[in-house]
Design a protein around this motif. Structure first.
Motif, PDB file in Angstrom:
ATOM      1  N   UNK A   1       3.097   4.312  13.756  1.00  0.00           N
ATOM      2  CA  UNK A   1       2.782   2.906  14.006  1.00  0.00           C
ATOM      3  C   UNK A   1       1.274   2.663  14.107  1.00  0.00           C
ATOM      4  N   UNK A   2       0.786   1.687  13.364  1.00  0.00           N
ATOM      5  CA  UNK A   2      -0.562   1.157  13.562  1.00  0.00           C
ATOM      6  C   UNK A   2      -0.404  -0.220  14.186  1.00  0.00           C
ATOM      7  N   UNK A   3      -1.464  -0.715  14.821  1.00  0.00           N
ATOM      8  CA  UNK A   3      -1.343  -2.040  15.440  1.00  0.00           C
ATOM      9  C   UNK A   3      -2.419  -2.989  14.924  1.00  0.00           C
ATOM     10  N   UNK A   4      -2.159  -4.273  15.080  1.00  0.00           N
ATOM     11  CA  UNK A   4      -3.078  -5.308  14.624  1.00  0.00           C
ATOM     12  C   UNK A   4      -2.952  -6.492  15.572  1.00  0.00           C
TER      13      UNK A   4
ATOM     14  N   UNK B   1      -0.774   3.157  19.343  1.00  0.00           N
ATOM     15  CA  UNK B   1      -1.105   3.518  17.965  1.00  0.00           C
ATOM     16  C   UNK B   1      -0.908   5.014  17.751  1.00  0.00           C
ATOM     17  N   UNK B   2      -0.365   5.378  16.609  1.00  0.00           N
ATOM     18  CA  UNK B   2      -0.052   6.765  16.228  1.00  0.00           C
ATOM     19  C   UNK B   2       1.255   7.281  16.844  1.00  0.00           C
TER      20      UNK B   2
ATOM     21  N   UNK C   1       0.849  -1.183   0.000  1.00  0.00           N
ATOM     22  CA  UNK C   1       0.000   0.000   0.000  1.00  0.00           C
ATOM     23  C   UNK C   1       0.888   1.237   0.000  1.00  0.00           C
TER      24      UNK C   1
ATOM     25  N   UNK D   1      -9.208  -5.106   5.887  1.00  0.00           N
ATOM     26  CA  UNK D   1      -7.790  -5.265   6.226  1.00  0.00           C
ATOM     27  C   UNK D   1      -7.695  -5.215   7.749  1.00  0.00           C
ATOM     28  N   UNK D   2      -7.292  -6.313   8.359  1.00  0.00           N
ATOM     29  CA  UNK D   2      -7.402  -6.406   9.823  1.00  0.00           C
ATOM     30  C   UNK D   2      -6.328  -5.621  10.575  1.00  0.00           C
ATOM     31  N   UNK D   3      -6.318  -4.309  10.344  1.00  0.00           N
ATOM     32  CA  UNK D   3      -5.363  -3.445  11.039  1.00  0.00           C
ATOM     33  C   UNK D   3      -6.142  -2.386  11.805  1.00  0.00           C
ATOM     34  N   UNK D   4      -5.739  -2.157  13.067  1.00  0.00           N
ATOM     35  CA  UNK D   4      -6.315  -1.048  13.826  1.00  0.00           C
ATOM     36  C   UNK D   4      -5.405   0.156  13.622  1.00  0.00           C
ATOM     37  N   UNK D   5      -5.913   1.168  12.960  1.00  0.00           N
ATOM     38  CA  UNK D   5      -5.042   2.282  12.600  1.00  0.00           C
ATOM     39  C   UNK D   5      -5.102   3.409  13.613  1.00  0.00           C
TER      40      UNK D   5
ATOM     41  N   UNK E   1       3.383  -1.421  10.813  1.00  0.00           N
ATOM     42  CA  UNK E   1       2.341  -2.079  11.595  1.00  0.00           C
ATOM     43  C   UNK E   1       2.951  -3.130  12.494  1.00  0.00           C
TER      44      UNK E   1
ATOM     45  N   UNK F   1      -7.163   5.555  13.515  1.00  0.00           N
ATOM     46  CA  UNK F   1      -8.026   6.536  12.850  1.00  0.00           C
ATOM     47  C   UNK F   1      -8.607   5.895  11.599  1.00  0.00           C
TER      48      UNK F   1
ATOM     49  N   UNK G   1      -9.172   4.878   8.028  1.00  0.00           N
ATOM     50  CA  UNK G   1      -8.402   4.834   6.788  1.00  0.00           C
ATOM     51  C   UNK G   1      -9.055   3.861   5.820  1.00  0.00           C
TER      52      UNK G   1
ATOM     53  N   UNK H   1      -8.527   2.202   1.624  1.00  0.00           N
ATOM     54  CA  UNK H   1      -7.526   2.060   0.571  1.00  0.00           C
ATOM     55  C   UNK H   1      -8.202   1.820  -0.767  1.00  0.00           C
TER      56      UNK H   1
ATOM     57  N   UNK I   1      -3.916  -9.565  14.055  1.00  0.00           N
ATOM     58  CA  UNK I   1      -4.064 -10.718  13.174  1.00  0.00           C
ATOM     59  C   UNK I   1      -3.037 -10.796  12.044  1.00  0.00           C
ATOM     60  N   UNK I   2      -2.965  -9.808  11.180  1.00  0.00           N
ATOM     61  CA  UNK I   2      -2.161 -10.040   9.977  1.00  0.00           C
ATOM     62  C   UNK I   2      -0.646  -9.980  10.196  1.00  0.00           C
TER      63      UNK I   2
ATOM     64  N   UNK J   1      -9.877  -0.517   6.943  1.00  0.00           N
ATOM     65  CA  UNK J   1      -9.219  -0.991   8.143  1.00  0.00           C
ATOM     66  C   UNK J   1     -10.275  -1.396   9.160  1.00  0.00           C
TER      67      UNK J   1
END
Lengths: 512, 512
Positions: free
Chosen positions: A61-64, A42-43, A21, B19-23, A29, B25, B27, B29, A66-67, B76
């Motif tokens: 930084x974003x967090x997850x 996050x952020x 992306x 998309x399994x990301x916690x941003x 991430x 904020x 977002x 794509x 799973x992926x 996200x």
């Protein structure tokens, strides 16, 4: 040892997982647990170090959960490119604390004056993402409200230049031209061949359009390649006297581009920042003589002559401190500069002028600005520059030089008749007779944009009238061109609903 | 019809790809070509409409050429949750133009005064992501530099409240307490049971720690569940007189949280914004009587008494305009409030006070603040409130009430002896005898954080001394607790390298 930071920041080696992306900024991430371990929310920002290539970068930084696995770090395409790292490689990752320059941002917020070192640090940290966009916005807003001193402006220009690459030409004199909020017409594409034909050297970098129907780089791209390397800019300018390149892919004062992105939505361009921004880019390519075009008119960046004069004076002062000879010229910005709006139409218009088929206000303005440069470097006496520029234009020497430059940049087209025209066209004609009292440049640009400009190069508008001109009912006012028929219809609908060109009955007819 | 926007903005129906990301904020794509078609550049904003659920959201747009197809939109996790949409469903996507409120942001930048409507629109647009963080930062910086008028402050408080959910209690009097930059000790966990035991109603929402060793919600979470719904807050308060919930998952003045996120890195808290922020949250839960604790001391938000008095006066004035009776109390913030740092240690300390095993400066302060509330609502005469609060504490009525509240919130622990202690502990003792001259609260917090607080609940610091106390060589100064041995060692190393507790030889010994 007195700093808690040293104890707080762990780092981890994490395996790269590339996420294809383009985020427009640097993002990575982490698994939520890994982020926690590093003390990152996050952020927050993290520093990524790629030891092998000796490259590092700071990302948001974003967090997850799973992926991305606990021993992995996901990086977006922009980050992968910058670090030159591949899937599966290891990066050393740590949280980033408060950058030093944040104190200087706060100082400016409180109305303080910054030292050269402090401004340098702000530019550096913002360039490395250590200062966030939120923090940079606070800084620019403070500058907007509290202003820069002359020394701060000079320091900002220096810092912006030093923070990027610079191009050193082995020829002289190196000249440059800049227009504050130029909208259409592409004087640059006339000035470059004229001054190059006159023996000066002009390594011009230009932008693509953001809010107008075409930028200089967009229009030049119709004729030649504009994505040039720093080496190409140097060699073409040294050999042919001039170049017209897109500045976006070069790292000339890159922080300036980031600052402009912050300023744009708020249309806040603090005077000092504008001056620093313009002169930094000129210093990056080693220009010693610069003419600045300040168009004045309602709705423009500079609204009246007084403001324009003040700005001109500051440009000259700051330039002097940077070792440049700057001349600022106030021009009439209330009328369109040239009759074309849109990349291909503007490129064609420029070629027609160079080919001697037209001479309009755009040509006149270009000769005047080129003339100032001949006078600035001492080639021509005060007041004689413009005539010399016109001679170079009339004699065909400028055209010859332009074709030489186009060839050096990877020629596509170098004759007006070869510029392709859009497949769809609509003519807008006067419904009644009268005199043209006003042409609304912003609305002309809107028409061109609705028709598809700037992303569709052939789309745009060609004006057929000037202010003051008398027209009869049925006379052609302007033509709209589009690559896509639906967009042409929308553009026409818009054009008819707004008064982009205004008519006023002339006095002799007013008896009805 | 006079607006180009109408013609420019197309929309497309795109298929959701999650998309399994916690941003942190919102977002989304888009494929680069799709973005271009919609006239969207990276970092522009797009509106996503989920017709089925009648939900819409504005997101920042990133672009890609690979993982998202031309007919898809990647969203996200945060966006998926908000829109309640699943993989494969369709969203209607369009570009978002300039929000109306941007004009009002610029007005504030230029030093203007905003109307109630204009402030409401700014809050609304920021809440819906139509104003970006860059723009919000410019606004807050302008407020920091140019200030708010009294009416602007009131308008901001109202707008923040109206923009979120509100809780209406069917009992009265509803009271509340707030501390400006409270650091440790958890007076809230004493005040709530005391005033509830005295017949008042206090629906307290608190935050988790960002920069300290524990927030009230972190400490309370050791004893009970704090993630309560608005309905639970209402019913528990109505039935038991008080509650201590985490405010973060509720939508009480949600824009305030976004604003605080902007202000935090710059530690810019314009006075007017602080007042609006505090009183908005109180208004959201229907509080009519509010006591504000303003700790004063070096390194705190409020440094001297003059500044504190001014702030107190403003709180009272703004409160009156919002229909609240506010009393602001200046307290001594130069010393730690209580001897515990860290979630479990602070929870245990509070229980020990309620159980009558301790009475320190934290207990004294809590009784004073609770006393002000009894006086504000008219239950006790001026000057008699604190004694009444102490009676409720001494008699065990406050402890009984606290256990009742803990039970209603889903009890975990309600006795001090049941609070678990960390598995690893180090004692720091005096190397020589002397008198305690200074305790550096910030350094104590750093020690606790290096030991693992706030994410590790058992980690922290327990102080064993007070300023002015005489100690002999070998006496216990403080204990460090940690869940993880390595972190304990780092915390000890840090503690020994800084002077968190300072000793000064007492005068009688000064003859050497």
């Amino acid at each position: 040892m007195n700093n808690a930071k040293e104890f707080e920041h762990y780092s981890l080696n994490l395996k790269v997982k590339v996420i294809p992306i383009v985020a427009g900024k640097f993002i990575s991430i982490l698994h939520e647990d890994t982020a926690k371990k590093l003390g990152i929310l996050p952020l927050d920002r993290a520093e990524l170090v790629h030891w092998e290539k000796n490259k590092s970068i700071v990302t948001v930084v974003d967090t997850t959960t799973s992926i991305i696995k606990r021993d992995e770090i996901g990086i977006f395409e922009d980050v992968r490119k910058k670090l030159k790292v591949n899937e599966g490689k290891k990066l050393r990752v740590s949280g980033v604390g408060t950058p030093e320059s944040l104190e200087f941002v706060k100082k400016k917020m409180r109305g303080g004056t910054l030292s050269e070192q402090e401004i340098k640090k702000i530019v550096e940290d913002f360039g490395e993402n250590k200062l966030s966009e939120i923090e940079a916005s606070a800084f620019m807003t403070s500058v907007f409200i509290n202003g820069y001193t002359l020394n701060e402006t000079v320091a900002m220009a220096r810092a912006l230049t030093e923070n990027g690459i610079t191009i050193k030409l082995d020829v002289e004199p190196v000249v440059d031209k800049h227009s504050i909020g130029g909208i259409n017409g592409r004087a640059t594409m006339l000035i470059v061949p004229i001054v190059a034909a006159g023996g000066l050297f002009i390594p011009k970098t230009s932008s693509r359009s953001i809010t107008s129907a075409a930028g200089t780089a967009d229009a030049m791209e119709v004729l030649a390649n504009v994505e040039l390397s720093a080496e190409q800019i140097k060699s073409i300018t040294e050999k042919h006297g001039g170049v017209i390149a897109w500045g976006g892919s070069l790292d000339l004062a890159p922080v300036d581009d980031k600052i402009i992105k912050i300023e744009r939505p708020l249309s806040m361009d603090p005077r000092g920042q504008v001056i620093a921004s313009v002169l930094a880019k000129k210093a990056s390519v080693g220009s010693k003589f610069v003419v600045v075009d300040i168009p004045i008119g309602p709705g423009l960046k500079v609204v009246d002559r007084e403001e324009g004069k003040e700005l001109a004076g500051l440009f000259i002062k700051v330039g002097r401190k940077l070792g440049m000879k700057v001349e600022a010229v106030l021009t009439d910005g209330s009328q369109p500069s040239g009759s074309a709006f849109g990349s291909a139409l503007e490129a064609r218009h420029v070629l027609r002028i160079l080919e001697g088929k037209e001479f309009d206000s755009l040509a006149q303005k270009s000769c005047e600005l080129a003339g100032v440069l001949f006078e600035l470097v001492g080639r021509k006496k005060q007041g004689k520059g413009c005539d010399y520029a016109k001679k170079l234009l009339d004699s065909g020497q400028a055209l010859k030089k332009f074709r030489e430059i186009i060839k050096a940049q990877g020629k596509r087209i170098d004759k007006a008749k070869d510029v392709p025209m859009a497949p769809h066209k609509i003519e807008v004609r006067a419904k009644k007779s009268g005199e043209i009292s006003f042409i609304d440049v912003k609305k002309m640009i809107n028409i061109a944009k609705i028709a598809g400009a700037p992303s569709e190069k052939l789309s745009g508008v060609l004006l057929n009238v000037e202010v003051g001109q008398k027209v009869e009912a049925g006379d052609l006012l302007f033509e709209i061109f589009a690559e896509n028929k639906r967009k042409l219809e929308l553009a026409e609908k818009y054009a008819l609903s707004v008064k982009a060109v205004q008519l006023e009955k002339i006095i002799l007819e007013r008896f009805i």
